[in-house]
Design a protein around this motif. Structure first.
Motif, mmCIF file in Angstrom:
data_model
loop_
_atom_site.group_PDB
_atom_site.id
_atom_site.type_symbol
_atom_site.label_atom_id
_atom_site.label_comp_id
_atom_site.label_asym_id
_atom_site.label_seq_id
_atom_site.Cartn_x
_atom_site.Cartn_y
_atom_site.Cartn_z
ATOM 1 N N MET A 1 0.824 -1.326 -0.213
ATOM 2 C CA MET A 1 -0.088 -0.015 0.145
ATOM 3 C C MET A 1 1.094 1.320 -0.050
ATOM 4 S SD MET A 1 -1.709 0.709 3.731
ATOM 5 C CE MET A 1 -2.718 -0.871 3.752
ATOM 6 N N ARG A 2 0.533 2.168 -0.699
ATOM 7 C CA ARG A 2 1.167 3.557 -0.792
ATOM 8 C C ARG A 2 1.009 4.330 0.507
ATOM 9 N NH1 ARG A 2 0.983 5.021 -6.974
ATOM 10 N NH2 ARG A 2 2.535 3.364 -7.641
ATOM 11 N N ILE A 3 1.989 5.381 0.517
ATOM 12 C CA ILE A 3 1.710 5.975 1.937
ATOM 13 C C ILE A 3 0.360 6.946 1.928
ATOM 14 C CG2 ILE A 3 2.791 8.267 0.803
ATOM 15 C CD1 ILE A 3 4.296 8.266 3.621
ATOM 16 N N GLY A 4 0.070 7.419 0.802
ATOM 17 C CA GLY A 4 -1.532 8.150 1.141
ATOM 18 C C GLY A 4 -2.510 6.906 1.359
ATOM 19 N N GLU A 5 -2.270 5.878 1.003
ATOM 20 C CA GLU A 5 -3.489 4.737 1.476
ATOM 21 C C GLU A 5 -3.042 4.345 2.892
ATOM 22 O OE1 GLU A 5 -3.957 2.068 -2.727
ATOM 23 O OE2 GLU A 5 -1.942 2.098 -1.355
ATOM 24 N N LEU A 6 -2.040 4.264 3.300
ATOM 25 C CA LEU A 6 -1.801 4.265 4.777
ATOM 26 C C LEU A 6 -2.415 5.168 5.485
ATOM 27 C CD1 LEU A 6 -0.575 2.413 6.894
ATOM 28 C CD2 LEU A 6 1.650 3.423 6.453
ATOM 29 N N ALA A 7 -2.098 6.393 5.018
ATOM 30 C CA ALA A 7 -2.674 7.842 5.857
ATOM 31 C C ALA A 7 -4.055 7.627 5.814
ATOM 32 C CB ALA A 7 -2.115 9.102 4.985
ATOM 33 N N GLU A 8 -4.719 7.340 4.767
ATOM 34 C CA GLU A 8 -6.316 7.326 4.848
ATOM 35 C C GLU A 8 -6.573 6.210 5.853
ATOM 36 O OE1 GLU A 8 -9.923 6.511 1.757
ATOM 37 O OE2 GLU A 8 -7.996 7.487 0.971
ATOM 38 N N ALA A 9 -6.178 4.880 5.933
ATOM 39 C CA ALA A 9 -6.456 3.854 6.663
ATOM 40 C C ALA A 9 -6.206 4.241 8.151
ATOM 41 C CB ALA A 9 -5.752 2.676 6.255
ATOM 42 N N GLY A 11 -5.788 7.660 9.232
ATOM 43 C CA GLY A 11 -5.998 8.858 9.887
ATOM 44 C C GLY A 11 -4.670 9.753 10.134
ATOM 45 N N VAL A 12 -3.596 9.412 10.070
ATOM 46 C CA VAL A 12 -2.252 9.804 10.168
ATOM 47 C C VAL A 12 -1.965 10.695 8.956
ATOM 48 C CG1 VAL A 12 0.194 9.451 10.893
ATOM 49 C CG2 VAL A 12 -1.861 8.267 12.164
ATOM 50 N N SER A 13 -1.212 11.767 9.050
ATOM 51 C CA SER A 13 -0.693 12.510 7.962
ATOM 52 C C SER A 13 0.345 11.810 7.348
ATOM 53 C CB SER A 13 -0.471 13.919 8.231
ATOM 54 O OG SER A 13 0.654 14.001 9.036
ATOM 55 N N THR A 14 0.633 12.039 6.049
ATOM 56 C CA THR A 14 1.876 11.510 5.268
ATOM 57 C C THR A 14 3.106 11.928 5.965
ATOM 58 O OG1 THR A 14 1.542 12.945 3.635
ATOM 59 C CG2 THR A 14 0.538 10.780 3.053
ATOM 60 N N ARG A 15 2.835 13.345 6.222
ATOM 61 C CA ARG A 15 4.094 13.768 6.829
ATOM 62 C C ARG A 15 4.659 12.917 8.188
ATOM 63 N NH1 ARG A 15 4.743 19.918 9.370
ATOM 64 N NH2 ARG A 15 7.048 19.824 9.553
#
Length: 119
Positions: A1-9, A11-15
């Motif tokens: 999974m890409r970082i954006g997907e992990l962020a969405e899953a 609720g944590v920012s990509t930063r």
């Protein structure tokens, strides 16, 4: 999974996720195109990291705790319990300091209150 997907899953920012990776809290591999690729197990790990940050722990302490938390109970050596006890004592000491400071401020307010004004 890409970082954006992990962020969405999670609720944590990509930063924040990049910071977690920089600190060694989470791991990714790279695709041939250079994109971060996170294993789906990182979702649960990121949620756990968020709970530990919410408990007031720093990233270095979290990094120390994660292997203990992820080990099966029969393989744990007591290090986890000791680290958690140390962190609880640190927070209790902080609470005592805050209570002492509040007591001093309340006393100062009483001592300096103008006549006829509630402190």
């Amino acid at each position: 999974m890409r970082i954006g997907e992990l962020a969405e899953a999670t609720g944590v920012s990509t930063r924040s996720l990049r910071y977690y990776e920089e600190q060694g809290l989470i791991r990714s591999s790279r695709t041939p195109g250079g994109w971060r690729d996170f294993d789906s197990s990182m979702v649960e790990r990121v949620v756990l990291i968020q709970h530990l940050f919410a408990a007031g722990l720093c990233s270095a302490t979290i990094n120390e705790l994660l292997p203990c938390l992820e080990a099966p109970p029969e393989e744990r050596t007591g290090v986890l319990e000791e680290l958690l006890a140390q962190q609880a004592e640190r927070l209790e000491a902080k609470r005592r300091d805050i209570e002492r400071e509040l007591d001093i401020l309340r006393a100062l307010r009483r001592e300096t209150a103008l006549p006829g004004h509630a402190a």
